[in-house]
Design an enzyme around this catalytic site. Structure first.
Site, PDB file in Angstrom:
ATOM      1  CD  GLU A  60      49.552  38.941  42.140  1.00 12.74           C
ATOM      2  OE1 GLU A  60      49.577  37.801  41.641  1.00 12.74           O
ATOM      3  OE2 GLU A  60      48.841  39.862  41.713  1.00 12.74           O
ATOM      4  CD  GLU A  84      50.822  43.249  39.668  1.00  8.91           C
ATOM      5  OE1 GLU A  84      49.981  42.505  39.127  1.00  8.91           O
ATOM      6  OE2 GLU A  84      51.919  42.857  40.069  1.00  8.91           O
ATOM      7  CD  GLU A 117      55.399  40.624  35.490  1.00 13.34           C
ATOM      8  OE1 GLU A 117      54.263  41.139  35.450  1.00 13.34           O
ATOM      9  OE2 GLU A 117      55.652  39.562  36.104  1.00 13.34           O
TER      10      GLU A 117
HETATM   11  O1  AHR Z   1      50.367  41.993  35.603  1.00 15.05           O
HETATM   12  C1  AHR Z   1      50.395  40.631  35.326  1.00 15.05           C
HETATM   13  C2  AHR Z   1      50.510  39.773  36.581  1.00 15.05           C
HETATM   14  O2  AHR Z   1      49.368  39.931  37.363  1.00 15.05           O
HETATM   15  C3  AHR Z   1      51.625  40.100  37.533  1.00 15.05           C
HETATM   16  O3  AHR Z   1      52.823  39.524  37.156  1.00 15.05           O
HETATM   17  C4  AHR Z   1      51.148  39.509  38.810  1.00 15.05           C
HETATM   18  O4  AHR Z   1      51.654  40.173  39.951  1.00 15.05           O
HETATM   19  C5  AHR Z   1      49.644  39.584  38.707  1.00 15.05           C
HETATM   20  O5  AHR Z   1      49.040  38.396  39.003  1.00 15.05           O
END
Ligand code: AHR
Length: 515
Positions: A194, A321, A46
């Site tokens: 999310e 995730e 990210e």
């Molecule tokens: O991985 C860090 C963050 O965790 C991501 O951006 C989000 O999708 C999650 O809350």
């Protein structure tokens, strides 16, 4: 053929209660399960902290050795890890990312504020072309996460056209003008991230409508159709899975081929004070194992709904995730989510991978968060220095499980570790027949003090050989000054009198080939 093993463990450390027990491990080689999709070993990258900038991308003019701007050391380490899939650009960042900011001459790209992660300026030097080229360097599939939160269906559709069209359209020609003649293959595409939280604080019903709305307009060439992923729930939440399956029709125009789910392991289970990455109290060894093993309940409960509403197993459950989330390192920007990685993380990785293998029928992709310098990373960097973490070593040890056929493993009467009113199994195991035709067994011992003796009833087995990752300290880890403090060591044992005995050290992960 059936391999039967017995593990005997006497007591537990940390525990307030001692447990005497013996474990029988049965590997059902005659009843193979699902194929363990290699994308269970997917990685997440990210625009967050030093995850991409510095961790992967340093630019062509950097003093850090690079190939066309990508760090040589990191690329080499990731190639050796056989990373099958990369998810990008977020995470929460995805719902604020406008892809057109990241194309064209790098020095002319827009400067934007990363409002979610540290408030820093992102000058968009790393965009679609850089990501796609990076994936090609690694030979990895790509998973692009679209912007539902602050983008329009038109913007999302245009991004897909830009990447996949081989036509004479203005967008396809813009891609060509920016240096990429052939369309890219987009393997996976998600509509938002999310959406219950940073992606828009939505209700599942509202999101289901938006998913249908956006997905209707996401059209790509017939030979370049990404697997479409809907943003699902997290932790113990199941209503996103139910609502999506009830409200998104099983029709090609909105095809929903997977639902994503997120779960992070916090030692304390408390988002205010997560717990430290190193020098943690002994009780947080146990609590981390307990928290991470909750994953199985979340998987089971969501899969039960999916089996009810999608009995033909058309929709995947992607844990896109997962991993540990500790208190951010002191002195660093707390929004960068940089944390050290220790033997405890190695155990977390092994426990989760063993679970993902077990539920491989539905779970065809997961992405650990995140690949470099963020949360439970494979790699940490400090300017020109790089270090491989214990989690990296576990992922490497587990490579034979990529695309292997899972074999049911039964752990009977496994010793338990107990702390207060909570218990966890001391042994976690997973087995599979790999593409090379061999049977592999992965074992993890969550007990921080006691060796587990695994006795394999050899049958035709002659030996077990592979690698072991263990250390004396619960928070053993690698540093830039001492990068090989915790690395796997070879392990081999031969059958004796028809029995194969594996001594699994306290707090260890092992992967062996059974011969
Ligand atoms: O991985 C860090 C963050 O965790 C991501 O951006 C989000 O999708 C999650 O809350």
């Amino acid at each position: 053929m059936k391999f039967v093993s017995t593990a005997a463990a006497i007591a537990v450390a940390l525990a307030t209660v001692s447990v005497h027990s013996a474990t029988t491990v049965t590997i059902e080689t005659n009843a193979p399960g699902a194929v363990i999709h290699r994308n269970i070993y997917g990685q997440f990258m990210e625009h967050l902290g030093r995850g991409i900038y510095e961790g992967i991308w340093v630019g062509e003019d950097s003093d850090i050795p690079n190939t066309k701007g990508y760090r040589k050391d990191v690329v080499k380490a990731l190639k050796e890890l056989q990373v099958p899939l990369l998810r990008w650009p977020g995470g929460c960042f995805a719902d604020e990312y406008h892809w057109q900011d990241g194309i064209g001459p790098r020095d002319k790209r827009k400067k934007t504020v990363n409002t979610t992660w540290g408030g820093v300026i992102d000058d968009n030097r790393f965009g679609t072309h850089e990501f796609m080229e990076f994936a090609e360097m690694l030979g990895a599939e790509v998973y692009i996460n679209g912007n539902l939160g602050t983008g329009t269906p038109q913007e999302m559709a245009a991004w897909l056209e830009y990447m996949t069209s081989d036509s004479d359209s203005t967008l396809a020609n813009l891609r060509r003008a920016n240096g990429r003649k052939e369309p890219w293959k987009v393997d996976y595409f998600a509509v938002g991230n999310e959406s219950w939280g940073c992606g828009g604080t939505m209700r599942p019903e509202y999101y289901a409508d938006l998913y249908k709305h956006y997905a209707t307009f996401l059209k790509t060439p017939a030979d370049n159709q990404p697997v479409m992923i809907a943003s699902g729930g997290h932790t113990e939440i199941t209503d996103w899975t139910r609502t999506l399956l009830e409200q998104v029709p099983d029709v090609w125009s909105v095809r929903m081929q997977a639902i994503s789910h997120h779960y992070y392991t916090l030692p304390t289970g408390d988002w205010e004070t997560h717990g430290k990455a190193l020098n943690f109290p002994a009780s947080e060894w146990f609590s981390t194992m307990w928290q991470t093993l909750r994953m199985e309940t979340f998987i089971k409960e969501n899969i039960a709904i999916m089996d009810e509403l999608d009995p033909d197993n058309k929709v995947g459950f992607y844990v896109d995730e997962w991993g540990t989330w500790f208190d951010a390192e002191e002195g660093d920007n707390p929004g960068f989510l940089y944390q050290q990685n220790s033997l405890r993380d190695a155990l977390v990785a092994a426990l989760n991978l063993n679970l993902f293998h077990k539920y491989a029928r539905r779970i065809q992709m997961t992405n650990i968060a995140q690949m470099v310098n963020v949360l439970q990373a494979m790699i940490l960097t400090d300017k020109e220095k790089m270090v491989l973490t214990p989690t990296y070593h576990v992922f490497k040890m587990y490579i034979p499980f990529q695309d292997a056929t899972s074999l049911p493993v039964e752990l009977k009467d496994a010793p338990q570790l107990t702390q207060g009113d909570k218990s966890i199994p001391a042994i976690s195991a997973s087995a599979a027949i790999a593409k090379d035709g061999n049977t592999y067994l992965a074992l993890a011992n969550t007990d921080p003090d006691k060796v587990q003796e695994i006795v394999l009833d050899a049958g035709k087995l002659r030996s077990a050989s592979g690698e072991l990752l263990t250390a004396d300290a619960m928070d053993a880890h690698n540093t830039f000054a001492n990068p090989n403090a915790l690395v796997p060591t070879p392990y081999k044992v031969k059958a004796k009198d028809g029995r194969l005995t594996i001594k699994l050290p306290a707090k260890s992960v092992m992967v062996v080939k059974l011969k």
